[in-house]
Motif scaffolding. Structure first.
Motif, PDB file in Angstrom:
ATOM      1  N   LYS A   1      16.901 -12.464  12.659  1.00  0.00           N
ATOM      2  CA  LYS A   1      16.155 -11.645  11.716  1.00  0.00           C
ATOM      3  C   LYS A   1      14.710 -11.516  12.181  1.00  0.00           C
ATOM      4  N   TYR A   2      14.168 -10.318  12.034  1.00  0.00           N
ATOM      5  CA  TYR A   2      12.743 -10.145  12.292  1.00  0.00           C
ATOM      6  C   TYR A   2      12.208  -9.061  11.357  1.00  0.00           C
ATOM      7  N   THR A   3      10.919  -9.053  11.151  1.00  0.00           N
ATOM      8  CA  THR A   3      10.324  -8.180  10.145  1.00  0.00           C
ATOM      9  C   THR A   3       9.377  -7.157  10.766  1.00  0.00           C
ATOM     10  N   GLU A   4       9.234  -6.035  10.071  1.00  0.00           N
ATOM     11  CA  GLU A   4       8.278  -4.989  10.441  1.00  0.00           C
ATOM     12  C   GLU A   4       7.661  -4.444   9.158  1.00  0.00           C
ATOM     13  N   TYR A   5       6.425  -3.974   9.253  1.00  0.00           N
ATOM     14  CA  TYR A   5       5.821  -3.296   8.108  1.00  0.00           C
ATOM     15  C   TYR A   5       4.806  -2.281   8.615  1.00  0.00           C
ATOM     16  N   GLY A   6       4.426  -1.347   7.763  1.00  0.00           N
ATOM     17  CA  GLY A   6       3.480  -0.323   8.170  1.00  0.00           C
ATOM     18  C   GLY A   6       2.744   0.266   6.980  1.00  0.00           C
ATOM     19  N   ALA A   7       1.648   0.958   7.281  1.00  0.00           N
ATOM     20  CA  ALA A   7       0.861   1.630   6.245  1.00  0.00           C
ATOM     21  C   ALA A   7       0.290   2.925   6.831  1.00  0.00           C
ATOM     22  N   TYR A   8       0.084   3.905   5.963  1.00  0.00           N
ATOM     23  CA  TYR A   8      -0.331   5.235   6.418  1.00  0.00           C
ATOM     24  C   TYR A   8      -1.355   5.808   5.443  1.00  0.00           C
ATOM     25  N   THR A   9      -2.369   6.477   5.988  1.00  0.00           N
ATOM     26  CA  THR A   9      -3.338   7.153   5.122  1.00  0.00           C
ATOM     27  C   THR A   9      -3.779   8.451   5.782  1.00  0.00           C
ATOM     28  N   GLN A  10      -4.203   9.429   4.967  1.00  0.00           N
ATOM     29  CA  GLN A  10      -4.555  10.753   5.480  1.00  0.00           C
ATOM     30  C   GLN A  10      -5.671  11.370   4.634  1.00  0.00           C
ATOM     31  N   ILE A  11      -6.536  12.129   5.299  1.00  0.00           N
ATOM     32  CA  ILE A  11      -7.577  12.884   4.598  1.00  0.00           C
ATOM     33  C   ILE A  11      -7.532  14.337   5.062  1.00  0.00           C
ATOM     34  N   GLN A  12      -7.925  15.232   4.177  1.00  0.00           N
ATOM     35  CA  GLN A  12      -8.003  16.649   4.510  1.00  0.00           C
ATOM     36  C   GLN A  12      -9.300  17.230   3.963  1.00  0.00           C
ATOM     37  N   LYS A  13      -9.852  18.200   4.698  1.00  0.00           N
ATOM     38  CA  LYS A  13     -11.083  18.860   4.262  1.00  0.00           C
ATOM     39  C   LYS A  13     -11.021  20.334   4.649  1.00  0.00           C
ATOM     40  N   LYS A  14     -11.264  21.213   3.675  1.00  0.00           N
ATOM     41  CA  LYS A  14     -11.322  22.646   3.935  1.00  0.00           C
ATOM     42  C   LYS A  14     -12.779  23.105   3.956  1.00  0.00           C
ATOM     43  N   PHE A  15     -13.086  24.062   4.810  1.00  0.00           N
ATOM     44  CA  PHE A  15     -14.442  24.607   4.867  1.00  0.00           C
ATOM     45  C   PHE A  15     -14.377  26.017   5.442  1.00  0.00           C
ATOM     46  N   LEU A  16     -15.551  26.652   5.635  1.00  0.00           N
ATOM     47  CA  LEU A  16     -15.631  28.056   6.070  1.00  0.00           C
ATOM     48  C   LEU A  16     -14.801  28.954   5.142  1.00  0.00           C
ATOM     49  N   ASN A  17     -15.106  28.835   3.854  1.00  0.00           N
ATOM     50  CA  ASN A  17     -14.403  29.627   2.842  1.00  0.00           C
ATOM     51  C   ASN A  17     -12.893  29.400   2.887  1.00  0.00           C
ATOM     52  N   ASP A  18     -12.533  28.184   3.088  1.00  0.00           N
ATOM     53  CA  ASP A  18     -11.119  27.761   3.127  1.00  0.00           C
ATOM     54  C   ASP A  18     -10.332  28.352   4.294  1.00  0.00           C
ATOM     55  N   ARG A  19     -11.046  28.883   5.277  1.00  0.00           N
ATOM     56  CA  ARG A  19     -10.333  29.392   6.460  1.00  0.00           C
ATOM     57  C   ARG A  19      -9.973  28.264   7.430  1.00  0.00           C
TER      58      ARG A  19
ATOM     59  N   ASN B   1       7.610  -9.084  16.573  1.00  0.00           N
ATOM     60  CA  ASN B   1       7.706  -9.400  17.996  1.00  0.00           C
ATOM     61  C   ASN B   1       6.640  -8.740  18.856  1.00  0.00           C
ATOM     62  N   PHE B   2       5.792  -7.897  18.270  1.00  0.00           N
ATOM     63  CA  PHE B   2       4.803  -7.166  19.060  1.00  0.00           C
ATOM     64  C   PHE B   2       3.459  -7.126  18.337  1.00  0.00           C
ATOM     65  N   GLU B   3       2.428  -6.818  19.106  1.00  0.00           N
ATOM     66  CA  GLU B   3       1.113  -6.656  18.513  1.00  0.00           C
ATOM     67  C   GLU B   3       1.105  -5.414  17.623  1.00  0.00           C
ATOM     68  N   GLY B   4       0.186  -5.372  16.669  1.00  0.00           N
ATOM     69  CA  GLY B   4       0.094  -4.228  15.775  1.00  0.00           C
ATOM     70  C   GLY B   4      -0.365  -2.975  16.505  1.00  0.00           C
ATOM     71  N   ASN B   5       0.022  -1.809  15.999  1.00  0.00           N
ATOM     72  CA  ASN B   5      -0.326  -0.532  16.620  1.00  0.00           C
ATOM     73  C   ASN B   5      -0.993   0.394  15.611  1.00  0.00           C
ATOM     74  N   PHE B   6      -2.158   0.929  15.991  1.00  0.00           N
ATOM     75  CA  PHE B   6      -2.801   1.992  15.231  1.00  0.00           C
ATOM     76  C   PHE B   6      -2.446   3.325  15.884  1.00  0.00           C
ATOM     77  N   SER B   7      -2.075   4.309  15.079  1.00  0.00           N
ATOM     78  CA  SER B   7      -1.696   5.629  15.596  1.00  0.00           C
ATOM     79  C   SER B   7      -2.523   6.707  14.899  1.00  0.00           C
ATOM     80  N   PRO B   8      -3.698   7.047  15.435  1.00  0.00           N
ATOM     81  CA  PRO B   8      -4.517   8.088  14.808  1.00  0.00           C
ATOM     82  C   PRO B   8      -4.047   9.491  15.185  1.00  0.00           C
ATOM     83  N   ARG B   9      -4.368  10.437  14.316  1.00  0.00           N
ATOM     84  CA  ARG B   9      -4.033  11.846  14.569  1.00  0.00           C
ATOM     85  C   ARG B   9      -5.099  12.719  13.927  1.00  0.00           C
ATOM     86  N   VAL B  10      -5.522  13.769  14.636  1.00  0.00           N
ATOM     87  CA  VAL B  10      -6.448  14.752  14.078  1.00  0.00           C
ATOM     88  C   VAL B  10      -5.906  16.144  14.371  1.00  0.00           C
TER      89      VAL B  10
END
Length: 229
Positions: free
Chosen positions: A1-19, A33-42
């Motif tokens: 048996k082994y365990t895994e867990y994760g968490a996710y967060t996101q932000i959004q911003k509109k500008f230029l008259n919502d364009r 079994n492994f080091e933690g991983n951060f996965s950013p996205r833009v």
């Protein structure tokens, strides 16, 4: 048996008259079994034109792929070779007894039976290529120790751009991407002599068929790229 867990967060911003819309996110995953991983996205999108029908988009993201449960914990004798998962605590789970041939009875260290485990696959083995060369040349000095680390997560960096528009009843959508992988998950075959590893006698045992072939899970040292449109 082994365990895994994760968490996710996101932000959004509109500008230029919502364009224009910016989206940023990050995910954190941790496997026992492994080091933690951060996965950013833009990503950025922009809607051009009076009716906002010309939509441009671009994104950059990172990701990873943990070795599967099989990659980590398999221990399977398939006859010509054995599949050995590379989780650290799996190496001592796979144990087998092999019979040494009578042809090797005159060699130093001979024993009628030997006990092997996954530790032999990762720590006491030779690369398949070097064994083939050593046997062909009958030269034990050509044997090269297989220096293969335990498997770790595969990583990717991805860039994508795209464009979409609509003309009356016709929709056009074009996109392209480019991915770069590091530590690409792979498998490799290695050979362990029953007796004599690290000595010139190893080649004689191998030539007599007293060797175990293992297929083990590891990571490629090469960079792997993929792209498409």
């Amino acid at each position: 048996k082994y365990t895994e867990y994760g968490a996710y967060t996101q932000i959004q911003k509109k500008f230029l008259n919502d364009r224009a819309k910016f989206t940023g996110s990050v995910r954190y995953d941790k496997s026992q079994n492994f080091e933690g991983n951060f996965s950013p996205r833009v990503s950025m999108t922009y809607a051009a034109g009076a009716d906002k029908k010309h939509n441009f988009r671009a994104s950059y993201q990172t990701g990873f792929r943990n070795p599967t449960t099989q990659d980590q914990y398999i221990g399977l004798d398939v006859g010509p070779f054995a599949l050995i998962g590379s989780a650290k605590d799996n190496l001592t789970r796979y144990i087998e007894t092999r019979q040494v041939s009578a042809a090797s009875s005159a060699l130093p260290g001979y024993s009628a039976n030997v006990t092997l485990s996954g530790l032999n696959a990762y720590n006491n083995s030779y690369s398949l290529t070097s064994v083939q060369e050593a046997v062909a040349a009958d030269d034990a000095t050509l044997l090269k120790v297989a220096k293969i680390g335990l498997v770790k997560p595969e990583r990717v960096q991805a860039i994508e751009v795209g464009y979409r528009t609509i003309f009356d009843k016709l929709s056009i959508d074009i996109s392209g991407y480019y991915n770069t992988y590091n530590d690409f998950l792979s498998q490799e075959r290695v050979i362990t002599p029953y007796i004599g590893f690290g000595t010139p006698d190893a080649l004689d045992y191998i030539k007599n068929g007293d060797r175990r072939v293992y297929q083990i899970y590891t990571n490629s040292e090469a960079k792997v790229n993929s792209y498409g449109a």
